[in-house]
Scaffold this active site. Structure first.
Site, PDB file in Angstrom:
ATOM      1  N   HIS A  49       0.842  -1.194   0.000  1.00  0.00           N
ATOM      2  CA  HIS A  49       0.000   0.000   0.000  1.00  0.00           C
ATOM      3  C   HIS A  49       0.879   1.247   0.000  1.00  0.00           C
ATOM      4  O   HIS A  49       2.012   1.221   0.447  1.00  0.00           O
ATOM      5  CB  HIS A  49      -0.930   0.012   1.215  1.00  0.00           C
ATOM      6  CG  HIS A  49      -0.200   0.123   2.511  1.00  0.00           C
ATOM      7  ND1 HIS A  49       0.390  -0.983   3.115  1.00  0.00           N
ATOM      8  CD2 HIS A  49       0.069   1.182   3.313  1.00  0.00           C
ATOM      9  CE1 HIS A  49       0.980  -0.598   4.235  1.00  0.00           C
ATOM     10  NE2 HIS A  49       0.817   0.714   4.378  1.00  0.00           N
ATOM     11  N   THR A  51       0.595   4.861   1.564  1.00  0.00           N
ATOM     12  CA  THR A  51      -0.180   5.711   2.468  1.00  0.00           C
ATOM     13  C   THR A  51      -0.363   7.079   1.829  1.00  0.00           C
ATOM     14  O   THR A  51       0.594   7.708   1.377  1.00  0.00           O
ATOM     15  CB  THR A  51       0.504   5.835   3.843  1.00  0.00           C
ATOM     16  OG1 THR A  51       0.653   4.525   4.393  1.00  0.00           O
ATOM     17  CG2 THR A  51      -0.317   6.700   4.784  1.00  0.00           C
TER      18      THR A  51
END
Length: 190
Positions: A49, A51
């Site tokens: 991922h 952020t």
């Protein structure tokens, strides 16, 4: 958009973060690399991922509302790896640094505005590959291991095609308290 329910009291404040999710192919490639690093250096398992904003203290209801509003009209966008590096914290032990292209930075700025986040440091787009407590020597060894496991990861181009709202407990290095609250699938490239 889909939602997962976590146990919380109405109005209870929690820590929420929004992340961008790489396309399926990039995700699989990153997961394989992350698994290889964990097998050698340890650390918790987590999904790739980027952020975008957070963690921020909000109620679940406020976080969901801001997330839904911010997602409206957004499209998938390209991302470009720039380098593999090691950081100075558990949360940035080893990561792929991304080019701060206008699309990548604008999405972060967009979510900062929707969430009322006044970022105190410049946005550094990156995808962590390993969370662990390592010495400086071990971090450099891990960076070298990345190159052995996938020698072109630092030039990878991919699409960001999903967004995710997560609730997390600050300081939980096991990541067992992390809960996906909502996800949003991005269509068509900009």
């Amino acid at each position: 958009m889909s939602y997962e329910m976590e146990k919380c009291t109405e109005g209870e404040i929690g820590s929420y973060a929004v992340s961008a999710i790489p396309s399926k192919d990039a995700n699989m490639r990153l997961k394989k690399l992350m698994k290889g690093l964990r097998s050698k250096f340890g650390g918790p398992k987590f999904d790739p991922h980027l952020t975008i904003v957070g963690p921020l203290s909000l109620t679940r209801e406020d976080a969901l509302l801001k997330f839904k509003e911010a997602c409206q009209g957004l499209k998938a966008y390209p991302a470009q790896a720039k380098a593999v590096s090691a950081g100075n914290s558990f949360w940035q032990t080893v990561y792929v640094l991304l080019e701060p292209t206008p699309q990548v930075v604008q999405i972060s700025d967009h979510f900062d505005a929707h969430f009322g986040n006044d970022r105190s440091t410049p946005y550094m787009p990156h995808i962590s590959l390993l969370y662990a407590h390592l010495t400086e020597e071990e971090k450099q060894e891990a960076v070298e291991e990345v190159k052995e496991l996938d020698d072109t990861i630092n030039t990878m181009s991919f699409t960001i095609d999903g967004l995710e709202l997560d609730k997390l407990t600050l300081g939980d290095e096991t990541l067992k308290s992390w809960v996906k609250v909502a996800e949003y699938k991005l269509d068509t490239l900009y």
